[in-house]
Design a protein around this motif. Structure first.
Motif, PDB file in Angstrom:
ATOM      1  N   ALA A  78       1.143  -1.234   0.069  1.00  0.00           N
ATOM      2  CA  ALA A  78      -0.133  -0.033   0.060  1.00  0.00           C
ATOM      3  C   ALA A  78       0.796   1.234  -0.013  1.00  0.00           C
ATOM      4  CB  ALA A  78      -0.756   0.038   1.180  1.00  0.00           C
ATOM      5  N   GLU A  79       2.054   1.387   0.640  1.00  0.00           N
ATOM      6  CA  GLU A  79       2.890   2.375   0.897  1.00  0.00           C
ATOM      7  C   GLU A  79       3.871   2.680  -0.344  1.00  0.00           C
ATOM      8  OE1 GLU A  79       4.815   2.573   4.666  1.00  0.00           O
ATOM      9  OE2 GLU A  79       2.961   1.897   5.552  1.00  0.00           O
ATOM     10  N   TRP A  80       3.826   1.718  -1.509  1.00  0.00           N
ATOM     11  CA  TRP A  80       4.479   1.980  -2.607  1.00  0.00           C
ATOM     12  C   TRP A  80       3.925   3.115  -3.551  1.00  0.00           C
ATOM     13  CZ3 TRP A  80       6.163  -3.298  -5.429  1.00  0.00           C
ATOM     14  CH2 TRP A  80       6.851  -4.152  -4.451  1.00  0.00           C
TER      15      TRP A  80
ATOM     16  N   ASP B 276       1.845   6.978  -3.783  1.00  0.00           N
ATOM     17  CA  ASP B 276       1.814   8.188  -3.269  1.00  0.00           C
ATOM     18  C   ASP B 276       0.799   8.823  -3.736  1.00  0.00           C
ATOM     19  OD1 ASP B 276       2.657  10.600  -1.739  1.00  0.00           O
ATOM     20  OD2 ASP B 276       3.984  11.319  -3.151  1.00  0.00           O
TER      21      ASP B 276
ATOM     22  N   LEU C 181      -2.123  -5.710  -0.104  1.00  0.00           N
ATOM     23  CA  LEU C 181      -1.846  -4.081   0.277  1.00  0.00           C
ATOM     24  C   LEU C 181      -1.037  -4.233   1.660  1.00  0.00           C
ATOM     25  CD1 LEU C 181      -4.978  -2.033  -0.874  1.00  0.00           C
ATOM     26  CD2 LEU C 181      -2.768  -2.726  -1.980  1.00  0.00           C
TER      27      LEU C 181
ATOM     28  N   PRO D 176      -0.364   6.745  -0.096  1.00  0.00           N
ATOM     29  CA  PRO D 176      -0.516   5.317  -0.073  1.00  0.00           C
ATOM     30  C   PRO D 176      -1.949   4.694  -0.542  1.00  0.00           C
ATOM     31  CG  PRO D 176       0.560   6.091   1.805  1.00  0.00           C
ATOM     32  CD  PRO D 176       0.133   7.351   1.053  1.00  0.00           C
TER      33      PRO D 176
END
Length: 198
Positions: A80-82, A84, A138, A86
């Protein structure tokens, strides 16, 4: 007295000489890149690297070393944090059927943009597939590596029975039966065929 042998004063083809020089420069560049990659990989080095690259051509070795270096340096983050910002999805229980299909396919496209490819999804309803993305994909920590031609393949099959039933080829089914000596589930066509990005 015999005449001296005739001298061949013809010059080499200048195009051949330029090509030879270019090949030499290319090889020198490859050797320099190889030395740099090996130096940068030194802190991560183990015997498996040496065994893997023993017989590779230099350009292939450099590509391999560059991908290993990218892997070693990549941060491990929840998928999920890949993104921007997230990538956040609403709870599967709270999303309507109408929103579900649109959100699901938008999410699959976004995952694909980060080289995350979903496999074996055709036995899952849209809501079941959404749940797997929400619950399993995610939050999963993976190395965020951007190497051309490389993808994370996420198999959306949670048990062998499902794989045998819907996805295994006749050869794979037979091999599995021979190795395990167990009866196989009947082969079936999945209920939700999809055309997902490759």
């Amino acid at each position: 007295m015999p005449a001296p042998p005739a001298q061949d004063w013809t010059l080499s083809n200048p195009m051949d000489m330029r090509e030879t020089r270019r090949q030499t420069f290319d090889e020198v560049d490859l050797l320099l890149a190889n030395a740099r990659l090996r130096d940068e990989l030194e802190p991560y080095r183990d015997e498996s690297i040496d065994h893997s690259i023993n017989r590779m051509p230099l350009h292939a070795e450099n590509e391999y070393l560059a991908s290993m270096l990218a892997w070693e340096r990549a941060p491990a983050l929840p998928i999920a944090e890949w993104f921007d910002p997230p990538l956040a999805l609403g709870s599967p229980d709270s999303i309507s059927e109408r929103e579900l299909a649109v959100t699901l396919y938008e999410t699959i496209e976004r995952l694909h943009s980060k080289n995350i490819v979903l496999r074996c999804t055709d036995h899952l309803s849209d809501r079941d597939l959404y749940m797997i993305i929400y619950r399993d994909i995610l939050p999963c920590c993976e190395k965020m590596v951007d190497v051309p031609g490389k993808a994370i393949e996420w198999m959306c099959v949670e048990d062998t029975d499902t794989w045998l039933r819907f996805y295994a080829s006749a050869v794979e089914r037979r091999r599995y039966q021979e190795e395990r000596g167990v009866p196989l589930p009947p082969a079936e066509t999945p209920m939700y065929p999809r055309h997902l990005p490759e």
